[in-house]
Design an enzyme around this catalytic site. Structure first.
Site, PDB file in Angstrom:
ATOM      1  N   VAL A  12      30.121  35.222  34.693  1.00 46.46           N
ATOM      2  CA  VAL A  12      30.798  34.111  35.423  1.00 46.46           C
ATOM      3  C   VAL A  12      32.308  34.860  35.929  1.00 46.46           C
ATOM      4  CG1 VAL A  12      31.529  32.875  33.738  1.00 46.46           C
ATOM      5  CG2 VAL A  12      31.449  31.860  36.006  1.00 46.46           C
ATOM      6  N   ASN A  33      26.404  46.036  35.272  1.00 41.90           N
ATOM      7  CA  ASN A  33      26.300  45.182  34.015  1.00 41.90           C
ATOM      8  C   ASN A  33      25.360  45.928  33.101  1.00 41.90           C
ATOM      9  OD1 ASN A  33      27.059  42.459  33.107  1.00 41.90           O
ATOM     10  ND2 ASN A  33      24.997  42.354  33.104  1.00 41.90           N
ATOM     11  N   ARG A  34      25.646  45.755  32.115  1.00 40.82           N
ATOM     12  CA  ARG A  34      24.696  46.164  30.988  1.00 40.82           C
ATOM     13  C   ARG A  34      23.255  45.779  31.262  1.00 40.82           C
ATOM     14  NH1 ARG A  34      25.275  44.407  24.928  1.00 40.82           N
ATOM     15  NH2 ARG A  34      24.749  42.561  25.859  1.00 40.82           N
ATOM     16  N   LYS A  75      32.590  40.389  27.153  1.00 42.19           N
ATOM     17  CA  LYS A  75      33.016  39.634  25.984  1.00 42.19           C
ATOM     18  C   LYS A  75      34.158  40.322  24.926  1.00 42.19           C
ATOM     19  CE  LYS A  75      29.885  37.075  22.729  1.00 42.19           C
ATOM     20  NZ  LYS A  75      30.251  35.598  23.490  1.00 42.19           N
ATOM     21  N   ASN A 102      39.787  38.757  27.430  1.00 34.54           N
ATOM     22  CA  ASN A 102      40.778  37.949  26.596  1.00 34.54           C
ATOM     23  C   ASN A 102      41.149  38.610  25.296  1.00 34.54           C
ATOM     24  OD1 ASN A 102      42.167  35.807  27.763  1.00 34.54           O
ATOM     25  ND2 ASN A 102      40.554  34.219  27.334  1.00 34.54           N
ATOM     26  N   SER A 128      44.153  34.392  34.018  1.00 34.11           N
ATOM     27  CA  SER A 128      44.139  33.100  34.144  1.00 34.11           C
ATOM     28  C   SER A 128      43.818  32.069  35.186  1.00 34.11           C
ATOM     29  CB  SER A 128      45.578  32.447  33.766  1.00 34.11           C
ATOM     30  OG  SER A 128      45.492  31.226  33.384  1.00 34.11           O
ATOM     31  N   LYS A 182      49.802  36.698  28.369  1.00 34.48           N
ATOM     32  CA  LYS A 182      48.629  35.846  28.544  1.00 34.48           C
ATOM     33  C   LYS A 182      48.205  34.593  27.420  1.00 34.48           C
ATOM     34  CE  LYS A 182      44.625  33.784  30.156  1.00 34.48           C
ATOM     35  NZ  LYS A 182      43.538  33.709  29.301  1.00 34.48           N
ATOM     36  N   HIS A 185      50.976  32.087  27.295  1.00 31.41           N
ATOM     37  CA  HIS A 185      50.649  31.338  28.556  1.00 31.41           C
ATOM     38  C   HIS A 185      49.640  30.059  27.645  1.00 31.41           C
ATOM     39  CE1 HIS A 185      47.276  29.773  31.089  1.00 31.41           C
ATOM     40  NE2 HIS A 185      48.210  29.631  31.891  1.00 31.41           N
ATOM     41  N   ASN A 186      48.569  30.583  26.998  1.00 34.12           N
ATOM     42  CA  ASN A 186      47.486  29.653  26.449  1.00 34.12           C
ATOM     43  C   ASN A 186      48.189  28.781  25.557  1.00 34.12           C
ATOM     44  OD1 ASN A 186      46.037  31.429  28.069  1.00 34.12           O
ATOM     45  ND2 ASN A 186      44.319  31.292  26.668  1.00 34.12           N
ATOM     46  N   GLU A 189      49.913  26.414  27.029  1.00 33.97           N
ATOM     47  CA  GLU A 189      48.664  25.123  27.633  1.00 33.97           C
ATOM     48  C   GLU A 189      48.577  24.275  26.768  1.00 33.97           C
ATOM     49  OE1 GLU A 189      45.529  27.337  29.779  1.00 33.97           O
ATOM     50  OE2 GLU A 189      44.308  26.388  28.682  1.00 33.97           O
TER      51      GLU A 189
HETATM   52  P1  NDP Z   1      31.176  36.727  28.334  1.00 36.87           P
HETATM   53  O1  NDP Z   1      32.377  36.463  27.654  1.00 36.87           O
HETATM   54  O2  NDP Z   1      30.262  35.383  28.287  1.00 36.87           O
HETATM   55  O3  NDP Z   1      30.625  37.819  28.471  1.00 36.87           O
HETATM   56  C1  NDP Z   1      29.206  38.242  28.846  1.00 36.87           C
HETATM   57  C2  NDP Z   1      29.371  39.528  29.678  1.00 36.87           C
HETATM   58  O4  NDP Z   1      29.686  40.694  28.548  1.00 36.87           O
HETATM   59  C3  NDP Z   1      27.991  39.893  30.328  1.00 36.87           C
HETATM   60  O5  NDP Z   1      28.315  40.753  31.387  1.00 36.87           O
HETATM   61  C4  NDP Z   1      27.694  40.721  29.192  1.00 36.87           C
HETATM   62  O6  NDP Z   1      26.606  41.839  29.375  1.00 36.87           O
HETATM   63  C5  NDP Z   1      28.747  41.492  28.553  1.00 36.87           C
HETATM   64  N1  NDP Z   1      28.637  42.295  27.119  1.00 36.87           N
HETATM   65  C6  NDP Z   1      28.495  41.616  26.158  1.00 36.87           C
HETATM   66  N2  NDP Z   1      28.356  42.859  25.316  1.00 36.87           N
HETATM   67  C7  NDP Z   1      28.288  43.786  25.826  1.00 36.87           C
HETATM   68  C8  NDP Z   1      28.447  45.261  25.329  1.00 36.87           C
HETATM   69  N3  NDP Z   1      28.167  45.532  24.028  1.00 36.87           N
HETATM   70  N4  NDP Z   1      28.148  45.983  26.171  1.00 36.87           N
HETATM   71  C9  NDP Z   1      28.359  46.047  27.578  1.00 36.87           C
HETATM   72  N5  NDP Z   1      28.551  44.601  28.130  1.00 36.87           N
HETATM   73  C10 NDP Z   1      28.382  43.520  27.292  1.00 36.87           C
HETATM   74  O7  NDP Z   1      31.473  36.557  30.095  1.00 36.87           O
HETATM   75  P2  NDP Z   1      32.696  35.477  30.832  1.00 36.87           P
HETATM   76  O8  NDP Z   1      32.627  36.008  32.310  1.00 36.87           O
HETATM   77  O9  NDP Z   1      32.743  34.060  30.458  1.00 36.87           O
HETATM   78  O10 NDP Z   1      34.233  36.259  30.299  1.00 36.87           O
HETATM   79  C11 NDP Z   1      34.476  37.481  30.501  1.00 36.87           C
HETATM   80  C12 NDP Z   1      35.625  37.942  29.723  1.00 36.87           C
HETATM   81  O11 NDP Z   1      36.610  37.362  30.499  1.00 36.87           O
HETATM   82  C13 NDP Z   1      35.591  37.599  28.415  1.00 36.87           C
HETATM   83  O12 NDP Z   1      36.488  38.504  27.855  1.00 36.87           O
HETATM   84  C14 NDP Z   1      36.612  36.250  28.525  1.00 36.87           C
HETATM   85  O13 NDP Z   1      37.303  35.862  27.164  1.00 36.87           O
HETATM   86  C15 NDP Z   1      37.661  36.696  29.588  1.00 36.87           C
HETATM   87  N6  NDP Z   1      38.137  35.542  30.200  1.00 36.87           N
HETATM   88  C16 NDP Z   1      37.235  34.248  30.417  1.00 36.87           C
HETATM   89  C17 NDP Z   1      37.687  33.224  31.109  1.00 36.87           C
HETATM   90  C18 NDP Z   1      36.875  31.968  31.506  1.00 36.87           C
HETATM   91  O14 NDP Z   1      37.580  30.995  31.894  1.00 36.87           O
HETATM   92  N7  NDP Z   1      35.592  32.125  31.043  1.00 36.87           N
HETATM   93  C19 NDP Z   1      39.235  33.134  31.749  1.00 36.87           C
HETATM   94  C20 NDP Z   1      39.826  34.293  31.593  1.00 36.87           C
HETATM   95  C21 NDP Z   1      39.351  35.265  30.931  1.00 36.87           C
HETATM   96  P3  NDP Z   1      24.934  41.486  29.199  1.00 36.87           P
HETATM   97  O15 NDP Z   1      24.641  40.731  30.757  1.00 36.87           O
HETATM   98  O16 NDP Z   1      24.299  42.632  29.529  1.00 36.87           O
HETATM   99  O17 NDP Z   1      24.612  40.632  28.230  1.00 36.87           O
END
Ligand code: NDP
Length: 479
Positions: A12, A33-34, A75, A102, A128, A182, A185-186, A189
């Site tokens: 997302v 994307n993987r 992640k 993050n 953020s 950041k 910030h959290n 929050e």
């Molecule tokens: P997720 O944290 O759920 O991560 C999923 C993504 O990570 C997918 O694209 C997945 O690929 C990829 N992934 C996981 N493991 C691997 C790996 N070993 N090698 C390559 N790709 C991998 O996604 P979000 O979009 O929620 O968050 C992304 C980042 O943004 C995170 O670090 C999060 O902490 C940060 N963030 C999130 C916020 C939020 O509100 N959600 C706000 C600010 C920052 P695949 O599809 O192949 O599984």
């Protein structure tokens, strides 16, 4: 080489950030994307974005113009390291890898060092604003080298939230500075949310008003000096009725608060740096306390007053709670900025605290009018040692004083937990105290551990011979 920026990780956050980038003129966005399915889905759902898809890292690198710039949104933790390694295999010196996940700032410092040794730039960037922010305009906190900011700056300025005509992004400092800011910030929050929750609880128990009525109170507050996103959404949540039961939704939701850990990091880091962020710590611990139903169940019979305040003048009480909230909020932000100042000193980051306040005015969860007062305070006095001593905040605290104390006293007398309100007040009184009982603690430490003490009237370090004749010796003599 058709794309000027790429995004790796299309969950997302990554896909929304990629769409945001693609929507700004001048950007062509490569995406990878993987798991291929996510890339295909994104392309199918958003043909208007003109994405350049890649299905291997080699293809991804080939699709980017140089210096290659890629934002990783995967992640946090081991996945981030894995993606960095894969990118390094296909990137060249001068290229830029941005981690928008993050990450804990210690990891960012480590990664920056490792990546820099290959000649590639590494930028740890705090993002953020959640999903909506990523799509429409987040608050961005990039660290990294000055060199990478030259390429990255204009791109980030084009996608960030805008507050009062200024983009909510600034180059925070090198290596881990962005993720550090950041993190704090959290933490702020967490404190802000806890303070609002305590204000709600006090009003509800103190006046018997319904959640919908309290929603009106918050909506009214939002028109004044408390104007902020969190106050605004609080009114929305309190106004919500549960469709299934007809009850206020807030009464149907289980009262156990979750956490993803960044508040805890803020507190752990503050402890390492010796910075008292008591408001943030209370907020983190209040969530932990709420999430132990077994402990709460066995404690339910403990003696105490019925948690109801006997309020005579409802309007006056609500105004007192508003003032107490404002004062406690000033303390929480002051503590947070104190942590950033200490972090900057410890890690040699040149952080402009006023600029940090400004980029939080839009896009992020703690966005508020109030942040202008913080940037004003640092503009007037960049080396301000304690934010809450700036004239504007002193005025506010002077106005709030009596109300703050009476609300904390009422909460204690009525058995209504108000950890953040009361610890903020205790911090404030601790700061302003002429003498603290820390002198007694030094005496105790000297008694049991010969830890020595300094005197108010003479230079040097001293020890009392507690187990002998209790005369005082210069500490040098005892070793
Ligand atoms: P997720 O944290 O759920 O991560 C999923 C993504 O990570 C997918 O694209 C997945 O690929 C990829 N992934 C996981 N493991 C691997 C790996 N070993 N090698 C390559 N790709 C991998 O996604 P979000 O979009 O929620 O968050 C992304 C980042 O943004 C995170 O670090 C999060 O902490 C940060 N963030 C999130 C916020 C939020 O509100 N959600 C706000 C600010 C920052 P695949 O599809 O192949 O599984």
């Amino acid at each position: 080489n058709t794309a000027n920026i790429g995004v790796v990780g299309l969950a997302v956050m990554g896909s929304n950030l990629a769409r945001n980038l693609a929507s700004r003129t001048g950007n062509t966005v490569a995406v990878y994307n993987r798991t291929r399915a996510k890339t295909d889905e994104l392309l199918a759902a958003h043909p208007e974005a003109g994405f350049v898809p890649a299905f291997s890292y080699a293809e991804f690198a080939a699709s980017l113009s140089t210096p290659r710039t890629a934002i990783i949104m995967v992640k946090a933790g081991a996945p981030t390291d894995a993606v960095i390694d894969d990118l390094l295999a296909v990137f060249e010196p001068g290229d830029i890898i941005v981690d928008g996940g993050n990450a804990l700032f210690h990891d960012t410092i480590r990664r920056e060092q490792a990546v820099r040794s290959t000649g590639v730039n590494f930028v740890g960037m705090g993002v953020s604003g959640g999903e909506e922010g990523a799509l429409l305009g987040p608050s961005l906190m990039p660290g990294g080298s000055d060199e990478s900011w030259v390429t990255l700056g204009p791109i980030l300025q084009s996608i960030a939230a805008v507050a009062e005509d200024e983009p909510c992004v600034t180059h925070i400092g090198h290596d881990g500075a962005g993720h550090f800011v950041k993190m704090v910030h959290n933490g702020i929050e967490y404190a802000d949310m806890q303070l609002i929750a305590e204000a709600y609880d006090l009003i509800r128990r103190g006046t018997g008003k319904t959640p919908a009525e309290i929603a009106d109170v918050f909506a009214q507050w939002n028109a004044g000096e408390l104007d902020s996103y969190l106050i605004e959404i609080t009114a929305e949540v309190l106004r919500q009725t549960d469709a299934a039961t007809g009850a206020p939704l807030v009464d149907v939701i289980v009262d156990q608060a979750g956490a993803k850990g960044t508040g805890g990091w803020t507190v752990q880091t503050a402890i390492d740096l010796g910075v008292p962020v008591s408001g943030i710590a209370e907020a983190v611990f209040a969530r932990s306390l709420s999430s132990h139903p077994e402990q709460r169940a066995v404690s339910a019979g403990l003696p105490g007053p019925a948690p109801k305040a006997a309020v005579d003048d409802v309007d006056a009480f609500i105004e007192d709670v508003r003032l107490a909230l404002f004062a406690s909020k000033i303390v929480a932000y002051s503590q947070g900025f104190d942590e950033i100042r200490a972090g900057a000193a410890a890690y040699d980051w040149n952080i402009d605290l006023g600029a940090v306040a400004k980029i939080w005015r839009g896009g992020c969860i703690i966005r508020a009018q109030f942040l202008n007062r913080i940037s004003d305070a640092y503009a007037a006095e960049p080396d301000l040692a304690v934010l809450l001593t700036a004239p504007f905040f002193v005025d506010a605290l002077t106005r709030a004083q009596d109300a703050w104390r009476s609300v904390v006293a009422a909460a204690a007398a009525s058995g209504i937990p108000s950890p953040a309100f009361s610890s903020s007040l205790a911090y404030y009184d601790g700061l302003r105290a002429d003498r603290l009982p820390a002198s007694l603690i030094q005496g105790q430490r000297d008694f049991f551990g010969a830890h020595t003490y300094r005197r108010t009237d003479r230079e040097g370090t001293f020890h009392t011979l507690w187990s002998a004749d209790r005369s005082e010796v210069s500490a040098q003599d005892t070793h």
